[in-house]
Design an enzyme around this catalytic site. Sequence first.
Site, short mmCIF file in Angstrom:
data_model
loop_
_atom_site.label_atom_id
_atom_site.label_comp_id
_atom_site.label_asym_id
_atom_site.label_seq_id
_atom_site.Cartn_x
_atom_site.Cartn_y
_atom_site.Cartn_z
N GLY A 1 -4.63 -25.49 -10.30
CA GLY A 1 -5.34 -26.73 -10.58
C GLY A 1 -4.47 -27.96 -10.69
O GLY A 1 -4.83 -29.05 -10.22
N HIS A 2 -3.29 -27.82 -11.28
CA HIS A 2 -2.53 -29.03 -11.63
C HIS A 2 -1.82 -29.69 -10.47
O HIS A 2 -1.20 -30.74 -10.65
CB HIS A 2 -1.55 -28.74 -12.78
CG HIS A 2 -0.48 -27.75 -12.45
ND1 HIS A 2 0.80 -28.11 -12.22
CD2 HIS A 2 -0.51 -26.40 -12.34
CE1 HIS A 2 1.53 -27.03 -11.97
NE2 HIS A 2 0.74 -25.98 -12.04
N THR B 1 0.86 -18.73 -10.51
CA THR B 1 1.77 -17.62 -10.83
C THR B 1 0.99 -16.33 -11.04
O THR B 1 1.33 -15.28 -10.49
CB THR B 1 2.59 -17.96 -12.10
OG1 THR B 1 3.34 -19.15 -11.84
CG2 THR B 1 3.53 -16.84 -12.48
N ASN C 1 7.50 -26.33 -2.05
CA ASN C 1 7.46 -27.26 -3.19
C ASN C 1 8.69 -28.17 -3.27
O ASN C 1 8.60 -29.25 -3.81
CB ASN C 1 7.29 -26.49 -4.50
CG ASN C 1 8.17 -25.28 -4.61
OD1 ASN C 1 8.23 -24.45 -3.70
ND2 ASN C 1 8.88 -25.16 -5.70
N CYS D 1 10.80 -25.67 -11.84
CA CYS D 1 10.85 -24.33 -12.43
C CYS D 1 12.27 -23.87 -12.63
O CYS D 1 12.54 -23.02 -13.46
CB CYS D 1 10.13 -23.34 -11.54
SG CYS D 1 8.58 -23.95 -10.95
N GLN E 1 1.04 -25.98 -3.11
CA GLN E 1 1.46 -27.35 -2.79
C GLN E 1 0.59 -27.98 -1.72
O GLN E 1 0.59 -29.20 -1.56
CB GLN E 1 2.92 -27.34 -2.31
CG GLN E 1 3.91 -27.02 -3.38
CD GLN E 1 4.11 -28.17 -4.36
OE1 GLN E 1 3.93 -29.33 -4.00
NE2 GLN E 1 4.45 -27.84 -5.59
N THR F 1 -12.04 -13.36 -21.32
CA THR F 1 -13.05 -14.41 -21.44
C THR F 1 -12.73 -15.56 -20.50
O THR F 1 -11.58 -16.02 -20.44
CB THR F 1 -13.09 -14.92 -22.90
OG1 THR F 1 -13.45 -13.81 -23.73
CG2 THR F 1 -14.09 -16.05 -23.07
#
Length: 384
Positions: A188-189, A60, A139, A314, A167, A228
């Site tokens: 990443g997920h 996102t 997706n 979502c 995806q 950071t």
Amino acid sequence: PMDQRVVKAMLVYMTEKFGNASSAHAMGHDAADAVEEARHRTANLIGGSHKGVFFTSGATESINLGLLGAARFYRDKGNHIITVRTEHPAVLDACRRLEEEGFEVTYLPVDNYGLLDLKCLSDAITDRTLLISVMYANNEIGTVQDVGSIGEIARSRGVLFHCDASQAALTEPIDVDDMKIDLLSFTGHKMYGPKGVGVLYLGRRRPRVRLDPILFGGGHEQGIRPGTLNVPGIVGMGTACEIVRTERLDVRAHLGHLRQRLYSQFRKRFPEVRLNGHPRNRLPGNLNLTFYGIRAKAMLETVPEVALSTGSACSSAIPKPSHVLNAIGLTPNMAAGTIRFGLGRGNTESELDEIIKLLSERIQEWRRRKEDVAGCTMQDAGQP
Ligand code: PLP
């Protein structure tokens, strides 16, 4: 679930090597080295230069940074953006924001399989077009676009190409140079890495992509994405990319085999079931089916032991038919009878058999209940 190798790699940077990658001491250098290694591993997966890899908090953010950042930076060159109706809300809502800032956005339709027509794309480009944003794979329905041809068209017309590969990154080949992708987002997920970390890749050559940042602060990530660095998350992302690079084809074959089994078993029991998305150009782990005579949402509530969606996660809190199913021509009633199966590499054949049994019983029960068969009809549910 996260890959155990990813968890193990990340843990080190949460406990023993907890330095800040921007600190000029040994612990900071260790963290900075790990970030650079992750950058190289990420670049290796997508065929790009490590210098073009920027870490974010997820797709996102990458998409917002890529679209808002590029549109604002190149504003003097034009004000027109082209995207597709079946994109993820991260793209669609970022485009709506750009419209509020005075950009013009064309939302292209897709065919009944969810594929973009390349001539339609070509015809939509004007001399004011700055950017084209098309997802690699959808997706909800799993349709995989012809990304290489889209990149070719964009490059030949001097327009930047952003691709949301969230995806696709787990199972599809990505080569940003070959595919002429100028900006690439992924997360990443969706690849057995951590949640809350993503990548925005910016092309380095012909053209070198420039952006206006959307966040302001310290000069991290070349000032493109200050804040950071999430060292453990970034290490996890790099590890996930390395695993995908070496194991992608095996995962792809396994998911494809499971998906085929699931689909053929459902077809055997319900020959009229409708497959949504492209029959061949689709993600191996995605199956999206419409059954007549059911209300999928209510029916799935009665099987809490399986985690299945009716639309995209979502938007499944919003009781509106999915914009993707709408774009491929499903009526609201057909959308109401639709179930999206997302398979993972850890799924087994016996789990699938259990799901087939469980859902088949439920579907038949629903069809026997004469009082509520207001879902789609058998005719509705035919193949596109
Ligand atoms: N784009 C697509 C195609 C997705 O499936 C997702 C899903 O989560 C996203 C973007 C957003 O990713 P994230 O939630 O990591 O920001």
